[in-house]
Enzyme design. Structure first.
Site, PDB file in Angstrom:
ATOM      1  N   LYS A  92       0.827  -1.244   0.050  1.00  0.00           N
ATOM      2  CA  LYS A  92      -0.030  -0.031   0.138  1.00  0.00           C
ATOM      3  C   LYS A  92       0.833   1.259  -0.086  1.00  0.00           C
ATOM      4  CE  LYS A  92      -4.432   1.146   0.188  1.00  0.00           C
ATOM      5  NZ  LYS A  92      -5.713   0.090  -0.303  1.00  0.00           N
ATOM      6  N   GLY A 127     -20.210   2.948  -2.563  1.00  0.00           N
ATOM      7  CA  GLY A 127     -21.452   2.669  -1.659  1.00  0.00           C
ATOM      8  C   GLY A 127     -22.682   3.053  -2.382  1.00  0.00           C
ATOM      9  N   HIS A 135     -18.072   6.151  -4.623  1.00  0.00           N
ATOM     10  CA  HIS A 135     -18.447   5.480  -5.938  1.00  0.00           C
ATOM     11  C   HIS A 135     -19.080   4.062  -5.465  1.00  0.00           C
ATOM     12  CE1 HIS A 135     -16.825   8.516  -8.448  1.00  0.00           C
ATOM     13  NE2 HIS A 135     -15.772   8.585  -7.948  1.00  0.00           N
TER      14      HIS A 135
END
Length: 358
Positions: free
Chosen positions: A82, A187, A185
């Site tokens: 990440k 949800g 986007h």
């Protein structure tokens, strides 16, 4: 000017933690590689106004470990990593910053693939990709996978139906009351799918325009963001930032099923046992929200939509398996999921030649 990369001491069990700085471009970023046991690390880039480096390190390491588990469970042949850029995406982000970030990723020589996450768009990734071969989630080209959000929402929706079948005896969602927290986007896409399946929606978001849109188009009821545990609902779908399920909120939750797209929904691992004891079925977030990374992985491996759909079906099958095992063994779903991943990682490490492990 090339960004300066400084290796920091990673937490125990992590492979690498790098600080990337390019002051002239406004870049201060952290890139964390948790594991490459199953393949090169892959995970999105998040931009967030962290209070300081310590908070950013805590977030990037937590997210990188989660990506190892997510990629393993989705069967992607990828490890976990990440990155986070420290700053306010609405105020500080520039094309030059993203290009400098791309240079930092390129300097890692393929050990880490990046993609969009919170605060980063496909357009931002295109800027990064102008400086690295290892930025994905792009649009255009023969294998550009584009916005991963619809794939994430589809994966959550499929897993939610598997969970509903286990909890309520049927995957039919007609009349089921579902609270969707977060109308970004993913949800919003999930809310649309639930509406199409006949669910009764309750929505919450700090963006009142998004809430109003859901009320008008989807017939949703709404509640304030700080009152999400007040409504009586059947299913809770957290799709905002992590840590929403604490010991306190778990005690207030009326839903019998939790399935959402947010990462790191449990504030602490112990919350999983609290939910289990209350008879609430929790579907581990890193399994159900893997649709986005599946889409990104298709770009890395140059695969098509059929490959994506097969892996979406695979995560739903894994949810069914872990639900059955959790019930039979009296364990939490997170415990079952974690043990499944640990076995995968151990098999991979044991299969490698000794000189490769040195």
């Amino acid at each position: 000017m090339e960004p300066k990369l400084t290796d920091l001491t990673p937490p125990q069990g992590f492979e690498r933690l790098v600080l990337a700085e390019a002051p002239e471009a406004g870049l201060r970023a952290l890139i964390c590689i948790h594991s490459t046991a199953l393949g090169p690390a892959a995970g999105g880039c998040r931009m967030w106004p962290y209070a300081g480096d310590a908070e950013a390190v805590q977030d990037v390491t937590r997210l990188a470990r989660g990506m190892t588990y997510k990629n393993a469970m989705a069967g992607l042949g990828l490890g976990g990593g990440k990155s986070v850029i420290i700053g306010d995406a609405r105020r500080d982000k520039t094309p030059a910053m993203m290009r400098a970030f791309g240079q930092a990723v390129e300097a890692l020589a393929g050990s880490y693939y990046t993609a969009e996450d919170v605060g980063i768009s496909t357009a931002d990734m295109a800027e990064a990709a102008s400086r690295t071969r290892y930025a994905v989630g792009l649009t255009g080209g023969a294998h550009g996978s584009g916005d991963p959000s619809p794939w994430t929402a589809e994966g959550v929706f499929r897993c939610l139906r598997v969970g509903a079948a286990r909890v309520f005896g049927s995957e039919d969602l007609a009349g089921r009351r579902v609270l969707v927290q977060g109308l970004g986007h993913v949800g919003l896409s999930l809310a649309e799918k639930l509406h199409g399946a006949g669910a009764e929606l309750v929505v919450a978001d700090i963006n009142q325009a998004a809430v109003q849109d859901a009320r008008q188009r989807l017939g949703a009821a709404s509640c304030a963001p700080d009152e999400i545990f007040a409504p009586q609902v059947d299913i809770f779908a957290p799709c905002a930032l992590g840590g929403v399920l604490t010991e306190g909120s778990a005690a207030q939750l009326s839903a019998r099923l939790v399935c959402g797209a947010a990462n790191n929904q449990l504030a602490t691992p112990a919350v999983a046992e609290t939910l289990r004891k209350r008879g609430i079925t929790y579907l581990p977030d890193y399994v159900v929200n893997a649709g986005g990374i599946i889409s990104v992985a298709s770009e890395i491996h140059r695969k098509d939509d059929r490959w994506r759909r097969d892996r979406l079906a695979g995560i739903a099958e894994r949810i069914a398996e872990m639900l059955a095992r959790a019930e039979a063994e009296g364990r939490t779903t997170t415990d079952i999921a974690d043990s499944m991943v640990e076995r995968m990682l151990a098999r991979s490490r044991n299969a490698k030649p000794q000189h490769a492990q040195a």
